[in-house]
Design a protein around this motif. Structure first.
Motif, mmCIF file in Angstrom:
data_model
loop_
_atom_site.group_PDB
_atom_site.id
_atom_site.type_symbol
_atom_site.label_atom_id
_atom_site.label_comp_id
_atom_site.label_asym_id
_atom_site.label_seq_id
_atom_site.Cartn_x
_atom_site.Cartn_y
_atom_site.Cartn_z
ATOM 1 N N GLY A 39 0.828 -1.149 0.167
ATOM 2 C CA GLY A 39 -0.047 -0.044 0.023
ATOM 3 C C GLY A 39 0.892 1.283 0.024
ATOM 4 N N VAL A 40 1.980 1.005 0.633
ATOM 5 C CA VAL A 40 2.963 2.283 0.557
ATOM 6 C C VAL A 40 3.638 2.421 -0.570
ATOM 7 N N ILE A 41 4.151 1.313 -1.018
ATOM 8 C CA ILE A 41 4.908 1.388 -2.301
ATOM 9 C C ILE A 41 3.985 1.933 -3.529
ATOM 10 N N ASP A 42 2.925 1.386 -3.556
ATOM 11 C CA ASP A 42 1.899 1.916 -4.830
ATOM 12 C C ASP A 42 1.665 3.280 -4.539
ATOM 13 N N ASN A 43 1.852 3.929 -3.564
ATOM 14 C CA ASN A 43 1.599 5.387 -3.387
ATOM 15 C C ASN A 43 2.728 6.148 -2.927
ATOM 16 N N LYS A 44 3.883 5.697 -3.376
ATOM 17 C CA LYS A 44 5.279 6.066 -2.626
ATOM 18 C C LYS A 44 5.488 7.508 -2.989
ATOM 19 N N GLY A 45 5.060 7.991 -4.119
ATOM 20 C CA GLY A 45 4.995 9.570 -4.266
ATOM 21 C C GLY A 45 4.424 10.319 -3.162
ATOM 22 N N LYS A 46 3.291 10.002 -2.860
ATOM 23 C CA LYS A 46 2.505 10.459 -1.791
ATOM 24 C C LYS A 46 3.143 10.602 -0.569
ATOM 25 N N PHE A 47 3.471 9.498 -0.053
ATOM 26 C CA PHE A 47 4.131 9.312 1.155
ATOM 27 C C PHE A 47 5.361 10.272 1.060
ATOM 28 N N ILE A 48 6.308 10.352 0.173
ATOM 29 C CA ILE A 48 7.576 10.916 0.056
ATOM 30 C C ILE A 48 7.286 12.535 0.134
ATOM 31 N N ASN A 49 6.341 12.874 -0.407
ATOM 32 C CA ASN A 49 5.927 14.255 -0.675
ATOM 33 C C ASN A 49 5.027 14.949 0.702
ATOM 34 N N ALA A 50 4.666 14.013 1.327
ATOM 35 C CA ALA A 50 3.421 14.357 2.388
ATOM 36 C C ALA A 50 4.242 15.424 3.174
ATOM 37 N N ILE A 53 1.587 13.883 8.481
ATOM 38 C CA ILE A 53 0.588 12.672 8.466
ATOM 39 C C ILE A 53 -0.197 12.771 10.044
ATOM 40 N N ILE A 54 -1.410 12.550 9.494
ATOM 41 C CA ILE A 54 -2.321 12.693 10.636
ATOM 42 C C ILE A 54 -2.785 11.450 11.249
ATOM 43 N N ILE A 55 -2.777 10.984 12.304
ATOM 44 C CA ILE A 55 -3.226 9.690 12.472
ATOM 45 C C ILE A 55 -4.347 10.086 13.364
ATOM 46 N N VAL A 56 -5.911 9.128 12.837
ATOM 47 C CA VAL A 56 -6.792 9.348 13.682
ATOM 48 C C VAL A 56 -7.232 7.869 14.297
ATOM 49 N N ALA A 57 -7.623 7.801 15.356
ATOM 50 C CA ALA A 57 -8.097 6.648 16.058
ATOM 51 C C ALA A 57 -8.600 6.826 17.348
ATOM 52 N N CYS A 58 -9.279 5.653 17.922
ATOM 53 C CA CYS A 58 -9.925 5.777 19.066
ATOM 54 C C CYS A 58 -9.309 4.581 20.168
ATOM 55 N N ASP A 99 -1.796 16.354 2.982
ATOM 56 C CA ASP A 99 -1.574 15.753 4.387
ATOM 57 C C ASP A 99 -2.092 14.297 3.968
ATOM 58 N N ILE A 100 -1.346 13.452 4.699
ATOM 59 C CA ILE A 100 -1.953 11.917 4.693
ATOM 60 C C ILE A 100 -2.475 11.783 5.976
ATOM 61 N N VAL A 101 -3.747 11.196 5.789
ATOM 62 C CA VAL A 101 -4.331 10.839 7.208
ATOM 63 C C VAL A 101 -4.467 9.176 7.267
ATOM 64 N N ILE A 102 -4.006 8.733 8.352
ATOM 65 C CA ILE A 102 -3.802 7.229 8.684
ATOM 66 C C ILE A 102 -4.892 6.832 9.512
ATOM 67 N N ALA A 103 -5.805 6.180 9.305
ATOM 68 C CA ALA A 103 -6.954 5.845 10.273
ATOM 69 C C ALA A 103 -6.612 4.170 10.725
ATOM 70 N N ILE A 104 -6.597 4.315 11.979
ATOM 71 C CA ILE A 104 -6.368 2.911 12.633
ATOM 72 C C ILE A 104 -7.534 2.510 13.259
ATOM 73 N N SER A 105 -7.967 1.101 12.944
ATOM 74 C CA SER A 105 -9.190 0.737 13.391
ATOM 75 C C SER A 105 -9.106 -0.835 13.354
ATOM 76 N N GLN A 106 -9.288 -1.481 14.578
ATOM 77 C CA GLN A 106 -9.210 -3.133 14.605
ATOM 78 C C GLN A 106 -10.710 -3.422 13.641
ATOM 79 N N SER A 107 -11.760 -2.909 14.388
ATOM 80 C CA SER A 107 -12.985 -3.430 13.522
ATOM 81 C C SER A 107 -13.232 -2.896 12.305
ATOM 82 N N GLY A 108 -12.869 -1.565 12.020
ATOM 83 C CA GLY A 108 -13.048 -1.083 10.871
ATOM 84 C C GLY A 108 -14.373 -0.369 10.781
ATOM 85 N N GLU A 109 -15.330 -0.561 11.928
ATOM 86 C CA GLU A 109 -16.618 0.015 12.105
ATOM 87 C C GLU A 109 -16.793 1.231 12.994
#
Ligand code: M6R
Length: 366
Positions: A39-50, A53-58, A99-109
Motif C-alpha cells: 500500500g505504501v509502495i503503490d503510493n510512494k510519491g504521496k508518502f515521500i512528498n507528504a 501525517i495525521i493519525i486518527v483513531a480511538c 496531508d496523509i491521514v492514517i486511520a487505525i481501527s481493528q473493527s473498521g466500524e
C-alpha cells in the motif's frame, strides 16, 4: 472455539507470536533485508512528498497511533499528529491535499473514526487505513491501506490487534524511510532483523504467565493503579492502564514517568501500585530516577525490565523480565505482560473478561 482457553482474551494474548508472524509474512523478503508494504509502495510519491501525517483513531488503536508517531518521525522525518477521531471530526481541523491521514481501527466500524476519514477525504487528504476486519467500512472508505492480518479479535479488550497495529506501523515507517532515504542501511537492517525475532521473543514473554498470575493475586483488591513509561513505552503504559480499567474496573492511569513530579506524585503512598516500564533504551537512566522518586514515597513498584536487568530490579518491589529488542519495538514486547496482569486481576475479581460491563466490541455510535 476458545481453543481450550477459559476466555477469548487469554487465547488472543497467546496467539500473538503467531499473529505477528502472520502480519509480517510476505512483507519481508526472503533474505530478511527488505520490507515491502505494498500500500505504501503503490503510493510512494504521496508518502515521500507528504507535508504531514495525521493519525486518527480511538482507544487502543489511538495508543498504537502514538507509537506510530514516534516511528514515523524518527525514521521518515515527516511531522505527525495523533488525534482522537472523536475530537478531530468536530473541531474544524486544518487539512490540505498534501496531508496523509492514517486511520487505525481493528473493527473498521468505529463511527468516530469513519467520520474523521470522511471529513479528511472531503478536504482532499490521501487516506490510508490500518484495519483488521477485511472489507470493513473504514477499509472501504480509504484510498489505500494495510491489513494487520491478526485474525478475528473477539475479546472486547484489544490485545493482538494492538501488537499487530504497531507491527504494521513499524513496517510502514521502514518502507517510507527506505524510499525517502531517511534511514541508514545499518539501522534499517537491524530493524528488519529484530522484527523477525519478535514472534520468538513473545513466546518467551508468555513463559512468564505463571509468575504474572501469582503476582496478580497481590493486587486483586487494589483500588487504583498508576502505569509509567517514557518514549516508546509511554503509549504502552497508557495501554496497560486501559486494559486494567476496562476488564477489572480498577481505576488506573497511565503517565509519562517524568510528568509525575508535576502533580500526580501527590497520589503516591504505600497503597499505590505503580507499574513502571523500564526496559533499556536511551532514557533508561532517567526512568530509573523516576522510579526512585516513587520508591521514596513508598509506592509499590512493579517493574517491566529487560532480561538481566539489575539496576531497576534492585529498587522495584516486583520485576517482570522481557527479552531485549530495539527500543522501537519495546512496546510490542512490554504490552504483553501488562495484558496478562490485567487479565489475571480481572479473573481474580470474577469479572466478565470477554464482555466487560458497559462496553461493546465495536463502537458504532458517536
Ligand atoms: O475497532 P477500533 O480499533 O476502531 O476500536 C477502537 C476502540 O473502541 C477500542 O480500541 C477500545 O478502546 C478497546 N476496547 C480497547 O481494548
Amino acid at each position: 472455539e476458545k481453543g481450550g482457553y477459559p476466555h477469548f482474551m487469554l487465547k488472543e494474548i497467546y496467539e500473538q507470536p503467531k499473529t505477528i508472524m502472520d502480519c509480517i509474512r510476505g512483507r519481508i523478503n526472503v533474505e530478511g533485508n527488505n520490507v515491502v508494504l505494498s500500500g505504501v509502495i503503490d503510493n510512494k510519491g504521496k508518502f515521500i512528498n507528504a507535508s504531514r501525517i495525521i493519525i486518527v483513531a480511538c482507544g487502543t488503536s489511538w495508543h498504537a497511533g502514538l507509537i506510530g508517531e514516534h516511528l514515523i518521525e524518527e525514521f521518515c522525518r515527516i511531522p505527525v499528529e495523533v488525534e482522537y477521531a472523536s475530537e478531530f471530526r468536530y473541531r474544524d481541523p486544518v487539512i490540505t491535499d498534501t496531508d496523509i491521514v492514517i486511520a487505525i481501527s481493528q473493527s473498521g466500524e468505529t463511527a468516530d473514526t469513519l467520520a474523521a476519514v470522511e471529513l479528511a477525504k472531503s478536504k482532499g487528504a490521501f487516506i490510508y487505513g490500518i484495519c483488521n476486519a477485511v472489507g470493513s467500512s473504514i477499509a472501504r472508505a480509504t484510498d489505500s491501506g494495510s491489513y494487520i492480518h491478526v485474525g478475528p479479535e473477539i475479546g472486547v479488550a484489544s490485545t493482538k490487534a494492538f501488537t499487530g497495529q504497531v507491527t504494521v506501523l513499524s513496517m510502514l515507517a521502514l518502507t517510507i524511510a527506505r524510499e525517502k532515504g531517511t534511514i541508514t542501511k545499518e539501522k534499517f537492517e537491524s530493524m528488519v532483523k529484530h522484527l523477525q525475532e519478535l514472534p520468538e521473543k513473545l513466546k518467551k514473554v508468555l513463559e512468564k504467565t505463571d509468575d504474572i498470575k501469582e503476582l496478580s493475586k497481590i493486587f486483586t483488591y487494589a483500588h487504583n493503579f498508576i502505569y509509567l513509561g517514557r518514549g516508546y513505552n509511554y503509549p504502552a503504559a497508557l495501554e496497560g492502564a486501559l486494559k486494567l480499567k476496562e476488564i477489572s474496573y480498577i481505576h488506573a492511569e497511565g503517565y509519562p514517568a517524568a510528568e509525575m513530579k508535576h502533580g500526580p506524585i501527590a497520589l503516591i503512598d504505600n497503597e499505590m501500585p505503580v507499574v513502571a516500564i523500564a526496559t533499556t533504551d536511551r532514557i533508561y537512566e532517567k526512568t530509573i530516577s523516576n522510579i526512585q522518586e516513587i520508591k521514596a514515597r513508598k509506592g509499590k513498584v512493579i517493574a517491566i525490565v529487560t532480561e538481566g536487568d539489575t539496576l531497576v530490579c534492585n529498587i522495584a518491589d516486583y520485576c517482570i523480565e522481557v527479552p531485549e529488542t530495539v527500543e522501537e519495538y519495546a512496546p510490542i514486547v512490554t504490552s504483553v505482560p501488562l495484558q496478562l496482569l490485567a487479565y489475571f486481576i480481572a479473573v481474580n475479581k470474577c469479572r466478565d473478561v470477554d464482555q466487560p460491563r458497559n462496553l461493546a466490541k465495536s463502537v458504532t455510535v458517536e
